[in-house]
Motif scaffolding. Structure first.
Motif, PDB file in Angstrom:
ATOM      1  N   PHE A  46     -27.167 129.792 -45.186  1.00 28.69           N
ATOM      2  CA  PHE A  46     -28.519 129.604 -44.667  1.00 28.69           C
ATOM      3  C   PHE A  46     -29.508 130.552 -45.349  1.00 28.69           C
ATOM      4  O   PHE A  46     -30.618 130.148 -45.696  1.00 28.69           O
ATOM      5  N   ALA A  47     -29.097 131.805 -45.576  1.00 30.82           N
ATOM      6  CA  ALA A  47     -29.978 132.764 -46.249  1.00 30.82           C
ATOM      7  C   ALA A  47     -30.240 132.323 -47.693  1.00 30.82           C
ATOM      8  O   ALA A  47     -31.366 132.426 -48.188  1.00 30.82           O
ATOM      9  N   GLY A  48     -29.233 131.814 -48.360  1.00 27.31           N
ATOM     10  CA  GLY A  48     -29.433 131.310 -49.711  1.00 27.31           C
ATOM     11  C   GLY A  48     -30.376 130.129 -49.743  1.00 27.31           C
ATOM     12  O   GLY A  48     -31.201 129.994 -50.648  1.00 27.31           O
ATOM     13  N   TRP A  49     -30.282 129.272 -48.736  1.00 27.15           N
ATOM     14  CA  TRP A  49     -31.175 128.115 -48.658  1.00 27.15           C
ATOM     15  C   TRP A  49     -32.605 128.562 -48.367  1.00 27.15           C
ATOM     16  O   TRP A  49     -33.562 128.062 -48.958  1.00 27.15           O
ATOM     17  N   MET A  50     -32.770 129.519 -47.445  1.00 28.53           N
ATOM     18  CA  MET A  50     -34.109 129.957 -47.056  1.00 28.53           C
ATOM     19  C   MET A  50     -34.826 130.691 -48.189  1.00 28.53           C
ATOM     20  O   MET A  50     -36.015 130.501 -48.402  1.00 28.53           O
ATOM     21  N   PHE A  51     -34.112 131.557 -48.884  1.00 27.19           N
ATOM     22  CA  PHE A  51     -34.765 132.415 -49.873  1.00 27.19           C
ATOM     23  C   PHE A  51     -34.649 131.881 -51.292  1.00 27.19           C
ATOM     24  O   PHE A  51     -35.229 132.446 -52.202  1.00 27.19           O
ATOM     25  N   GLY A  52     -33.906 130.811 -51.456  1.00 26.55           N
ATOM     26  CA  GLY A  52     -33.799 130.214 -52.780  1.00 26.55           C
ATOM     27  C   GLY A  52     -35.016 129.355 -53.069  1.00 26.55           C
ATOM     28  O   GLY A  52     -35.628 128.787 -52.183  1.00 26.55           O
ATOM     29  N   GLY A  53     -35.355 129.243 -54.294  1.00 27.22           N
ATOM     30  CA  GLY A  53     -36.503 128.432 -54.663  1.00 27.22           C
ATOM     31  C   GLY A  53     -36.879 128.673 -56.108  1.00 27.22           C
ATOM     32  O   GLY A  53     -36.296 129.500 -56.791  1.00 27.22           O
ATOM     33  N   GLY A  65     -39.775 125.729 -52.532  1.00 28.71           N
ATOM     34  CA  GLY A  65     -38.582 126.079 -51.786  1.00 28.71           C
ATOM     35  C   GLY A  65     -38.340 125.089 -50.675  1.00 28.71           C
ATOM     36  O   GLY A  65     -38.993 124.045 -50.589  1.00 28.71           O
ATOM     37  N   PRO A  66     -37.400 125.402 -49.790  1.00 25.43           N
ATOM     38  CA  PRO A  66     -37.049 124.469 -48.726  1.00 25.43           C
ATOM     39  C   PRO A  66     -38.162 124.257 -47.700  1.00 25.43           C
ATOM     40  O   PRO A  66     -38.146 123.271 -46.977  1.00 25.43           O
ATOM     41  N   LEU A  67     -39.120 125.152 -47.640  1.00 23.04           N
ATOM     42  CA  LEU A  67     -40.200 125.018 -46.655  1.00 23.04           C
ATOM     43  C   LEU A  67     -41.452 124.400 -47.251  1.00 23.04           C
ATOM     44  O   LEU A  67     -42.480 124.336 -46.589  1.00 23.04           O
ATOM     45  N   GLY A  68     -41.379 123.959 -48.500  1.00 21.01           N
ATOM     46  CA  GLY A  68     -42.516 123.315 -49.127  1.00 21.01           C
ATOM     47  C   GLY A  68     -42.916 124.000 -50.414  1.00 21.01           C
ATOM     48  O   GLY A  68     -42.236 124.896 -50.908  1.00 21.01           O
ATOM     49  N   THR A  69     -44.041 123.558 -50.951  1.00 16.10           N
ATOM     50  CA  THR A  69     -44.570 124.125 -52.194  1.00 16.10           C
ATOM     51  C   THR A  69     -45.881 124.835 -51.884  1.00 16.10           C
ATOM     52  O   THR A  69     -46.740 124.286 -51.199  1.00 16.10           O
ATOM     53  N   TYR A  70     -45.999 126.049 -52.386  1.00 16.50           N
ATOM     54  CA  TYR A  70     -47.171 126.868 -52.114  1.00 16.50           C
ATOM     55  C   TYR A  70     -47.754 127.380 -53.415  1.00 16.50           C
ATOM     56  O   TYR A  70     -47.036 127.645 -54.376  1.00 16.50           O
ATOM     57  N   ARG A  71     -49.076 127.539 -53.442  1.00 13.61           N
ATOM     58  CA  ARG A  71     -49.781 128.106 -54.587  1.00 13.61           C
ATOM     59  C   ARG A  71     -50.390 129.432 -54.156  1.00 13.61           C
ATOM     60  O   ARG A  71     -51.081 129.518 -53.146  1.00 13.61           O
ATOM     61  N   THR A  72     -50.157 130.476 -54.937  1.00 13.13           N
ATOM     62  CA  THR A  72     -50.765 131.782 -54.697  1.00 13.13           C
ATOM     63  C   THR A  72     -51.660 132.104 -55.890  1.00 13.13           C
ATOM     64  O   THR A  72     -51.199 132.151 -57.030  1.00 13.13           O
ATOM     65  N   ASP A  73     -52.961 132.301 -55.618  1.00 12.77           N
ATOM     66  CA  ASP A  73     -53.879 132.586 -56.718  1.00 12.77           C
ATOM     67  C   ASP A  73     -53.852 134.076 -57.064  1.00 12.77           C
ATOM     68  O   ASP A  73     -53.101 134.847 -56.498  1.00 12.77           O
ATOM     69  N   ARG A  74     -54.693 134.464 -58.016  1.00 15.86           N
ATOM     70  CA  ARG A  74     -54.710 135.849 -58.489  1.00 15.86           C
ATOM     71  C   ARG A  74     -55.145 136.835 -57.405  1.00 15.86           C
ATOM     72  O   ARG A  74     -54.838 138.018 -57.487  1.00 15.86           O
TER      73      ARG A  74
END
Length: 65
Positions: A26-33, A47-56
């Protein structure tokens, strides 16, 4: 009574081993991406919870599943 306690202990050892295995998976699934940068310098995290964009500036937005 010693045999009964031994059997119960063996059952609990198996249960604890399976639980530890579940936690590791479960930890590998949660933190993998997958993480990469796009052409604008934004970091894209998939990752498993979706796709996120982080800007500068550190602002994170959800962009898809």
């Amino acid at each position: 009574i010693g045999i009964i306690l031994t059997v119960i202990s063996a059952i609990f050892v198996v249960i604890n081993f399976l639980f530890a295995l579940f936690v590791i998976v479960f930890a590998g699934w949660m933190f993998g991406g997958i993480s990469h940068k796009d052409n604008n310098g934004n970091i894209i995290n998939s990752g498993p919870l979706g796709t996120y964009r982080t800007d500068r500036n550190g602002n994170t937005t959800h962009i898809g599943n």
